[in-house]
Write a protein that holds these residues in place. Sequence first.
Motif, PDB file in Angstrom:
ATOM      1  N   GLU A   3       0.838  -1.190   0.000  1.00  0.00           N
ATOM      2  CA  GLU A   3       0.000   0.000   0.000  1.00  0.00           C
ATOM      3  C   GLU A   3       0.876   1.244   0.000  1.00  0.00           C
ATOM      4  N   VAL A   4       0.435   2.243  -0.739  1.00  0.00           N
ATOM      5  CA  VAL A   4       1.044   3.571  -0.677  1.00  0.00           C
ATOM      6  C   VAL A   4      -0.068   4.501  -0.224  1.00  0.00           C
ATOM      7  N   THR A   5       0.158   5.211   0.873  1.00  0.00           N
ATOM      8  CA  THR A   5      -0.915   5.974   1.501  1.00  0.00           C
ATOM      9  C   THR A   5      -0.489   7.418   1.711  1.00  0.00           C
ATOM     10  N   SER A   6      -1.444   8.329   1.514  1.00  0.00           N
ATOM     11  CA  SER A   6      -1.252   9.742   1.816  1.00  0.00           C
ATOM     12  C   SER A   6      -1.853  10.051   3.177  1.00  0.00           C
ATOM     13  N   ALA A   7      -1.356  11.106   3.820  1.00  0.00           N
ATOM     14  CA  ALA A   7      -1.937  11.533   5.089  1.00  0.00           C
ATOM     15  C   ALA A   7      -3.283  12.200   4.879  1.00  0.00           C
ATOM     16  N   THR A   8      -3.594  12.600   3.648  1.00  0.00           N
ATOM     17  CA  THR A   8      -4.852  13.275   3.334  1.00  0.00           C
ATOM     18  C   THR A   8      -5.854  12.269   2.801  1.00  0.00           C
ATOM     19  N   PRO A   9      -7.057  12.233   3.358  1.00  0.00           N
ATOM     20  CA  PRO A   9      -8.048  11.256   2.879  1.00  0.00           C
ATOM     21  C   PRO A   9      -8.380  11.448   1.402  1.00  0.00           C
ATOM     22  N   GLY A  10      -8.746  10.371   0.754  1.00  0.00           N
ATOM     23  CA  GLY A  10      -9.122  10.410  -0.655  1.00  0.00           C
ATOM     24  C   GLY A  10      -9.503   9.022  -1.118  1.00  0.00           C
ATOM     25  N   LEU A  37       5.628   5.974  -6.513  1.00  0.00           N
ATOM     26  CA  LEU A  37       4.520   6.588  -5.790  1.00  0.00           C
ATOM     27  C   LEU A  37       4.809   6.857  -4.314  1.00  0.00           C
ATOM     28  N   THR A  38       5.721   6.120  -3.739  1.00  0.00           N
ATOM     29  CA  THR A  38       5.962   6.241  -2.303  1.00  0.00           C
ATOM     30  C   THR A  38       6.333   7.672  -1.916  1.00  0.00           C
ATOM     31  N   GLY A  39       5.556   8.234  -0.973  1.00  0.00           N
ATOM     32  CA  GLY A  39       5.811   9.588  -0.482  1.00  0.00           C
ATOM     33  C   GLY A  39       5.334  10.694  -1.395  1.00  0.00           C
ATOM     34  N   ARG A  40       4.629  10.351  -2.487  1.00  0.00           N
ATOM     35  CA  ARG A  40       4.270  11.373  -3.467  1.00  0.00           C
ATOM     36  C   ARG A  40       2.767  11.498  -3.721  1.00  0.00           C
ATOM     37  N   LEU A  41       1.943  10.749  -3.016  1.00  0.00           N
ATOM     38  CA  LEU A  41       0.500  10.854  -3.238  1.00  0.00           C
ATOM     39  C   LEU A  41      -0.027  12.176  -2.692  1.00  0.00           C
ATOM     40  N   LEU A  42      -0.977  12.734  -3.414  1.00  0.00           N
ATOM     41  CA  LEU A  42      -1.636  13.963  -2.980  1.00  0.00           C
ATOM     42  C   LEU A  42      -2.682  13.658  -1.917  1.00  0.00           C
ATOM     43  N   ARG A  43      -3.412  12.598  -2.149  1.00  0.00           N
ATOM     44  CA  ARG A  43      -4.446  12.156  -1.200  1.00  0.00           C
ATOM     45  C   ARG A  43      -4.790  10.701  -1.497  1.00  0.00           C
ATOM     46  N   GLY A  44      -5.459  10.062  -0.539  1.00  0.00           N
ATOM     47  CA  GLY A  44      -5.958   8.722  -0.770  1.00  0.00           C
ATOM     48  C   GLY A  44      -4.913   7.639  -0.624  1.00  0.00           C
ATOM     49  N   LEU A 203      -8.078  10.923 -10.845  1.00  0.00           N
ATOM     50  CA  LEU A 203      -8.872  10.685  -9.636  1.00  0.00           C
ATOM     51  C   LEU A 203      -8.453  11.577  -8.481  1.00  0.00           C
ATOM     52  N   GLY A 204      -7.458  12.425  -8.694  1.00  0.00           N
ATOM     53  CA  GLY A 204      -6.995  13.330  -7.653  1.00  0.00           C
ATOM     54  C   GLY A 204      -6.106  12.684  -6.617  1.00  0.00           C
ATOM     55  N   VAL A 205      -5.702  11.453  -6.843  1.00  0.00           N
ATOM     56  CA  VAL A 205      -4.827  10.750  -5.905  1.00  0.00           C
ATOM     57  C   VAL A 205      -3.390  11.220  -6.057  1.00  0.00           C
ATOM     58  N   LEU A 206      -3.034  11.587  -7.273  1.00  0.00           N
ATOM     59  CA  LEU A 206      -1.690  12.046  -7.607  1.00  0.00           C
ATOM     60  C   LEU A 206      -1.802  13.427  -8.221  1.00  0.00           C
ATOM     61  N   SER A 210       3.550  16.331  -9.326  1.00  0.00           N
ATOM     62  CA  SER A 210       4.164  15.470  -8.307  1.00  0.00           C
ATOM     63  C   SER A 210       5.602  15.093  -8.632  1.00  0.00           C
ATOM     64  N   GLY A 211       5.998  15.227  -9.900  1.00  0.00           N
ATOM     65  CA  GLY A 211       7.329  14.794 -10.306  1.00  0.00           C
ATOM     66  C   GLY A 211       7.420  13.313 -10.591  1.00  0.00           C
ATOM     67  N   VAL A 212       6.312  12.607 -10.442  1.00  0.00           N
ATOM     68  CA  VAL A 212       6.299  11.169 -10.709  1.00  0.00           C
ATOM     69  C   VAL A 212       6.296  10.926 -12.209  1.00  0.00           C
TER      70      VAL A 212
END
Length: 311
Positions: A3-10, A37-44, A203-206, A210-212
Amino acid sequence: MSEVTSATPGATVALVAGVHGGKVAAIHALDVLRGELTGRLLRGRVLLVGPANMAGYLAGLAQISPHDSLNLNRVFPGRADGRPTEALAAKIMRDIVSRSDYLVDLHGSDGDEAVGRFAYAARPGVDPRVDSAAKALAEAWGTPVIVWDDAGPRTLAEARFLQTAAHLSGVPAITVFEAGATREDSAATAAFVRGSLATLRSLGVLGADSGVGAVVGPPAPATAAPSRLFARRAVSIAPAAGRWEPAVAPGAGVAADELLGQFTSSTGERQPIRAAEAGLVLHQRKAGDVTAGTALIIAAVAPHPVPPPRP
């Protein structure tokens, strides 16, 4: 699974590869995405699931499990008390589908077939909101062809496919193919990564900034042309055990009654395989020996009218 998780819900998006253990290019794409993706999610949250059919992958089998010779992508939603492959399907439903808001099943070539670029989405009419969201998911990925299938199952018990089982559970889902003729096509792997990133951004997850994506280079150039949309797929199958010689390739348009290839039975009798209706070739079984019921050619049929480009 990771799993790769953001601190912001989504939204929670599941990216699944290796339901067929021979689809190695898609499995490699998840390896790239874990690092990207690790450390780069916007939300979710993103669930990276693969190889989903670990036993088949380790055994080098294209589509079945060595435990019971079942095809995982034909037994969904599965049975917790069933045979090993059925129990695995039930576990995926419980641990992945039930936790997801969207699901993408990554496929591709298993080495026995050549495939084009396309996506399957369901349109059973049970929940129009889910139907529309699945189509939007395919459009976000960016395949030039979408089969928005209105002829598939309408109850979960009949689902068979992971994508269909997720959809009928209320989770918009698609199955995506990237062009390739080998199990480990590096260009297909890069395309799976690009499509995944495009979908996560939609979907607004990234985030767009983000630089990804540096590992696979810039996104494919945007085009004003919408995806070609078809309502169904048509499958031409081997009538018996024998040898198959295809006459068309993925991406080819075919007319009704056009020759798709030649089938030679084990007794030496030759039989032309022709298109039942006009369509666009998606899968081509490579030349060689086949068993009865093998899918030889899969085509997209019944095109929808193409909408005008967005201004």
